[in-house]
Design an enzyme around this catalytic site. Structure first.
Site, short mmCIF file in Angstrom:
data_model
loop_
_atom_site.label_atom_id
_atom_site.label_comp_id
_atom_site.label_asym_id
_atom_site.label_seq_id
_atom_site.Cartn_x
_atom_site.Cartn_y
_atom_site.Cartn_z
N ARG A 53 -3.66 -10.17 4.93
CA ARG A 53 -4.04 -10.17 3.50
C ARG A 53 -2.85 -9.66 2.70
O ARG A 53 -2.44 -8.51 2.85
CB ARG A 53 -5.27 -9.28 3.30
CG ARG A 53 -5.84 -9.31 1.89
CD ARG A 53 -7.13 -8.49 1.83
NE ARG A 53 -7.74 -8.54 0.51
CZ ARG A 53 -7.51 -7.66 -0.47
NH1 ARG A 53 -6.66 -6.65 -0.26
NH2 ARG A 53 -8.10 -7.78 -1.65
N LYS A 75 0.81 -1.21 0.00
CA LYS A 75 0.00 0.00 0.00
C LYS A 75 0.84 1.26 0.00
O LYS A 75 2.05 1.25 0.21
CB LYS A 75 -0.99 -0.03 1.17
CG LYS A 75 -2.14 -1.00 0.92
CD LYS A 75 -3.33 -0.79 1.81
CE LYS A 75 -4.50 -1.66 1.35
NZ LYS A 75 -5.66 -1.55 2.25
#
Length: 348
Positions: A324, A289
């Site tokens: 995740r 991210k």
């Protein structure tokens, strides 16, 4: 009042009875809480927390209760140590791997099985990008993207979750063999979504974002991001339980990167242990991210492996049950080393 476990210890037998507590039935023990109340902070030993009243006792009970495993057909998802959910996008525009498996269900399913073979406990299949500015996808098109992939994965024996905000996609994915719904809107995007999940009795992952009905990337100024996200998720859990969703089948996600600044994201990650006070398993989705790029000279998405692994290990240290990730083999190797260190510390 909000509590956050602190003063983690390696081995509980070195302490008097009641001096340390096991976190959510996992691999961490802690000796104290950081207590936030009326704008003030203080450290309170675990053994003294019940003296703070009913709310403190209730939160403590949630912190120490083991998270029961999820029996999902022939598969069981356990939460006594971290497990990996592998990201499998069948989209043209996802921020990391958009277009990689577009229009080729067989290749996408093969990639998913490769991730399962590498150690992923769960394959999280998505057919719509939720990156900022991504175009909305018609529900029929989204279903057409994911269903053939899920069918192949389920037939091959993989445990599958469907990453969607749309009730129709949830229904078709569950019928195709998906076992879990993962909704970045916490079942608020589609008015039918709660009923679909409640009727199916399936586990659901609910994620925080500041404006889930509008896409999840609104701008919000937080006074205390961890407390505000905790309270939002707490209220959402209670609403879902009231609607017929079993609390033990709810997994929470603090929503790293969704409507949060770099400083907000870092604060949430540092406060991850606090979210065990919700009484649910926790998923952390920080792989590749933007915050990693922001902290590493604007490294592009494809060069964020080191940061992704670092965040996964931070989650493991905080007792997060589901990580995740994009990079299954590399993350699993890091977790195995971490587990080896934990095991050795436990025996002294």
């Amino acid at each position: 009042m909000h509590l956050r476990p602190v003063q983690f210890v390696d081995a509980p037998f070195a302490y008097d009875d009641g001096a340390v507590a096991r976190l959510a039935g996992g691999m961490q023990w802690f000796a104290a809480y950081e207590v936030k109340e009326s704008g003030a902070k203080r450290i309170v030993p675990v053994a003294e927390i019940a003296a703070l009243g009913a709310r403190a006792a209730m939160l403590h009970a949630r912190f120490v209760a083991p998270r029961p495993p999820l029996a999902l057909g022939e598969r069981t998802l356990r939460f006594d140590q971290p497990v990996l959910a592998a990201i499998l996008n069948v989209t043209p525009d996802s921020f990391s791997d958009g277009g990689t498996h577009r229009d080729d269900p067989a290749a996408a399913a093969s990639a998913g099985m490769d991730m399962a073979s590498a150690g992923a406990a769960l394959i999280d299949v998505g057919g719509e990008s939720t990156r900022p500015g991504a175009a909305a996808v018609w529900e029929e098109d989204e279903a057409a993207r994911v269903v053939p992939v899920i069918e192949r994965l389920a037939r091959a024996g993989a445990l599958v979750s469907i990453d969607t905000r749309k009730a129709l996609v949830m229904e078709r994915a569950l019928a195709a063999g998906a076992a879990i719904v993962n909704d970045v809107s916490a079942l608020l995007w589609d008015t039918r979504a709660v009923d679909v999940v409640a009727r199916a009795g399936c586990p659901v992952i609910v994620m925080h974002s500041p404006d889930p009905e509008k896409g999840g990337h609104g701008t919000t100024i937080y006074r205390d991001v961890a407390v505000e996200v905790f309270d939002w998720l707490d209220a959402r859990i209670e609403a879902l339980v009231a609607a017929g969703v079993d609390r033990s089948r709810i997994i929470v996600d603090p929503g790293i990167g969704f409507g949060k600044s770099l400083q907000d994201n870092l604060a949430l990650i540092n406060a991850l242990a606090m979210f065990h006070g919700l009484g649910c398993a926790i998923m952390l989705g920080a792989s590749r991210k933007r915050l990693i790029g922001a902290l590493s000279n604007e490294a592009p998405v494809g060069e964020r492996l080191g940061g992704s692994v670092a965040l996964a290990l931070k989650g493991a240290e905080a007792g997060v049950q589901v990580l995740r990730v994009h990079d299954v083999a590399e993350t699993l190797q890091a977790l195995r080393v971490w587990r080896g260190l934990r095991d050795r510390a436990f025996v002294g």
